[in-house]
Design a protein around this motif. Sequence first.
Motif, PDB file in Angstrom:
ATOM      1  N   ILE A   1      15.434  61.763  10.476  1.00 42.71           N
ATOM      2  CA  ILE A   1      15.990  60.777   9.778  1.00 42.71           C
ATOM      3  C   ILE A   1      14.844  60.147   9.087  1.00 42.71           C
ATOM      4  N   SER A   2      14.893  60.039   7.759  1.00 40.87           N
ATOM      5  CA  SER A   2      13.994  59.298   6.925  1.00 40.87           C
ATOM      6  C   SER A   2      14.723  57.774   6.533  1.00 40.87           C
ATOM      7  N   VAL A   3      14.095  56.793   6.887  1.00 40.07           N
ATOM      8  CA  VAL A   3      14.656  55.607   6.209  1.00 40.07           C
ATOM      9  C   VAL A   3      13.618  54.753   5.457  1.00 40.07           C
ATOM     10  N   PHE A   4      14.033  54.493   4.333  1.00 39.20           N
ATOM     11  CA  PHE A   4      12.985  53.724   3.321  1.00 39.20           C
ATOM     12  C   PHE A   4      13.335  52.254   3.483  1.00 39.20           C
ATOM     13  N   THR A   5      12.540  51.382   3.627  1.00 40.38           N
ATOM     14  CA  THR A   5      12.756  49.981   3.611  1.00 40.38           C
ATOM     15  C   THR A   5      11.605  49.221   2.993  1.00 40.38           C
ATOM     16  N   GLU A   6      12.203  47.913   2.649  1.00 39.82           N
ATOM     17  CA  GLU A   6      11.233  46.846   2.374  1.00 39.82           C
ATOM     18  C   GLU A   6      10.642  46.463   3.749  1.00 39.82           C
ATOM     19  N   ASN A   7       9.330  45.897   3.801  1.00 41.79           N
ATOM     20  CA  ASN A   7       8.512  45.732   4.614  1.00 41.79           C
ATOM     21  C   ASN A   7       8.709  44.153   5.389  1.00 41.79           C
ATOM     22  N   SER A   8       9.828  44.082   6.000  1.00 37.02           N
ATOM     23  CA  SER A   8      10.104  42.663   6.668  1.00 37.02           C
ATOM     24  C   SER A   8      10.018  42.792   7.962  1.00 37.02           C
ATOM     25  N   ILE A   9       9.721  41.399   8.378  1.00 33.10           N
ATOM     26  CA  ILE A   9       9.692  41.185  10.145  1.00 33.10           C
ATOM     27  C   ILE A   9      10.901  41.567  10.599  1.00 33.10           C
ATOM     28  N   GLY A  10      11.056  42.449  11.750  1.00 34.44           N
ATOM     29  CA  GLY A  10      12.134  42.717  12.519  1.00 34.44           C
ATOM     30  C   GLY A  10      12.985  43.964  12.147  1.00 34.44           C
ATOM     31  N   MET A  11      12.458  44.724  11.092  1.00 40.43           N
ATOM     32  CA  MET A  11      12.913  45.490  10.352  1.00 40.43           C
ATOM     33  C   MET A  11      13.323  46.897  11.459  1.00 40.43           C
TER      34      MET A  11
ATOM     35  N   ALA B   1      25.017  62.109  12.940  1.00 37.21           N
ATOM     36  CA  ALA B   1      23.833  61.719  12.136  1.00 37.21           C
ATOM     37  C   ALA B   1      24.136  61.321  10.959  1.00 37.21           C
ATOM     38  N   ASP B   2      25.256  61.555  10.107  1.00 35.95           N
ATOM     39  CA  ASP B   2      25.797  61.236   8.986  1.00 35.95           C
ATOM     40  C   ASP B   2      26.181  59.900   9.098  1.00 35.95           C
ATOM     41  N   LYS B   3      26.928  59.325  10.207  1.00 35.94           N
ATOM     42  CA  LYS B   3      27.336  58.150  10.349  1.00 35.94           C
ATOM     43  C   LYS B   3      26.431  57.073  10.568  1.00 35.94           C
ATOM     44  N   VAL B   4      25.206  57.673  11.374  1.00 39.16           N
ATOM     45  CA  VAL B   4      24.157  56.705  11.223  1.00 39.16           C
ATOM     46  C   VAL B   4      23.447  56.379  10.062  1.00 39.16           C
ATOM     47  N   ILE B   5      23.276  57.285   9.320  1.00 40.44           N
ATOM     48  CA  ILE B   5      22.960  57.236   8.030  1.00 40.44           C
ATOM     49  C   ILE B   5      23.809  56.080   7.014  1.00 40.44           C
ATOM     50  N   GLY B   6      25.106  56.259   7.116  1.00 37.59           N
ATOM     51  CA  GLY B   6      26.035  55.001   6.562  1.00 37.59           C
ATOM     52  C   GLY B   6      25.865  53.875   6.983  1.00 37.59           C
ATOM     53  N   GLN B   7      25.468  53.593   8.408  1.00 40.90           N
ATOM     54  CA  GLN B   7      25.083  52.227   8.877  1.00 40.90           C
ATOM     55  C   GLN B   7      23.888  51.727   8.677  1.00 40.90           C
ATOM     56  N   LEU B   8      23.099  52.792   8.657  1.00 34.81           N
ATOM     57  CA  LEU B   8      21.426  52.341   8.049  1.00 34.81           C
ATOM     58  C   LEU B   8      21.508  51.766   6.640  1.00 34.81           C
ATOM     59  N   GLU B   9      22.279  52.295   5.658  1.00 36.07           N
ATOM     60  CA  GLU B   9      22.208  52.039   4.416  1.00 36.07           C
ATOM     61  C   GLU B   9      22.879  50.686   4.040  1.00 36.07           C
ATOM     62  N   LYS B  10      23.768  50.273   5.168  1.00 41.42           N
ATOM     63  CA  LYS B  10      24.263  49.005   5.210  1.00 41.42           C
ATOM     64  C   LYS B  10      23.405  47.860   5.375  1.00 41.42           C
ATOM     65  N   LEU B  11      22.426  48.159   6.200  1.00 41.14           N
ATOM     66  CA  LEU B  11      21.459  47.261   6.416  1.00 41.14           C
ATOM     67  C   LEU B  11      20.739  46.260   5.026  1.00 41.14           C
ATOM     68  N   ILE B  12      20.414  45.167   5.264  1.00 43.47           N
ATOM     69  CA  ILE B  12      19.732  44.602   3.944  1.00 43.47           C
ATOM     70  C   ILE B  12      18.356  45.087   4.352  1.00 43.47           C
ATOM     71  N   ASP B  13      17.500  45.320   3.279  1.00 44.73           N
ATOM     72  CA  ASP B  13      16.183  45.630   3.321  1.00 44.73           C
ATOM     73  C   ASP B  13      16.250  47.104   3.280  1.00 44.73           C
ATOM     74  N   VAL B  14      16.975  47.938   3.641  1.00 45.47           N
ATOM     75  CA  VAL B  14      17.012  49.406   3.881  1.00 45.47           C
ATOM     76  C   VAL B  14      17.540  49.891   2.185  1.00 45.47           C
ATOM     77  N   LEU B  15      16.358  50.441   1.656  1.00 42.47           N
ATOM     78  CA  LEU B  15      16.735  50.810   0.270  1.00 42.47           C
ATOM     79  C   LEU B  15      17.495  52.280   0.303  1.00 42.47           C
ATOM     80  N   LYS B  16      16.833  53.313   1.145  1.00 44.48           N
ATOM     81  CA  LYS B  16      17.721  54.617   1.249  1.00 44.48           C
ATOM     82  C   LYS B  16      17.558  55.352   2.671  1.00 44.48           C
ATOM     83  N   ALA B  17      18.507  55.955   3.027  1.00 44.57           N
ATOM     84  CA  ALA B  17      18.024  56.915   4.358  1.00 44.57           C
ATOM     85  C   ALA B  17      18.697  58.360   3.963  1.00 44.57           C
TER      86      ALA B  17
END
Length: 173
Positions: free
Chosen positions: A7-17, A59-75
């Motif tokens: 799984i590749s998760v692209f995020t902004e660089n924020s504390i606690g990410m 895995a697909d469900k996890v992607i959906g949950q990850l993309e709901k996080l603030i600061d996650v740009l794409k998974a």
Amino acid sequence: MKKTFTISVFTENSIGMMNRVTIIFTRRHLNIDSITASESEVKGVFRYTIVLRTTKEQADKVIGQLEKLIDVLKAFVHEESEIVHQEIALYKIKTNAVANTDLEQVVRRHHARILTVDSQFMVIEKTGHAPETQLLFQHLKPFGLLEFVRSGRVAITKPMKAFSTYLEELKAL
């Protein structure tokens, strides 16, 4: 059927990410086999590479949950055939083993390299897949293995669409 997914998760660089990302897996009772984090090719965007064994549906469900996080740009979720990946392993051996010609043969046969030689120890590096680094580990044990560490998976996808293209698509929304 459980398989290995990257799984590749692209995020902004924020504390606690990292904590916010990993808690998604914990809540779903999914064990992370390895995780690496680094800057990506896009300035200000970080990439987490996470390896786990699960079903495609999970895995697909996890992607959906990850993309709901603030600061996650794409998974993205990738199967083994969709990526090129490597790990790095470091082995610390007693220096008195250096004189042993068998050690030199083991290092060469495994396409490893000696990074440093000190009066008490030497460090050997091997890049490859986990079974390859594990096999070298087994072959180095008789020489007085002092320490061993292996990184998590570092992976690049085979499809040619660049991540910056996804960012442009997000901006257009």
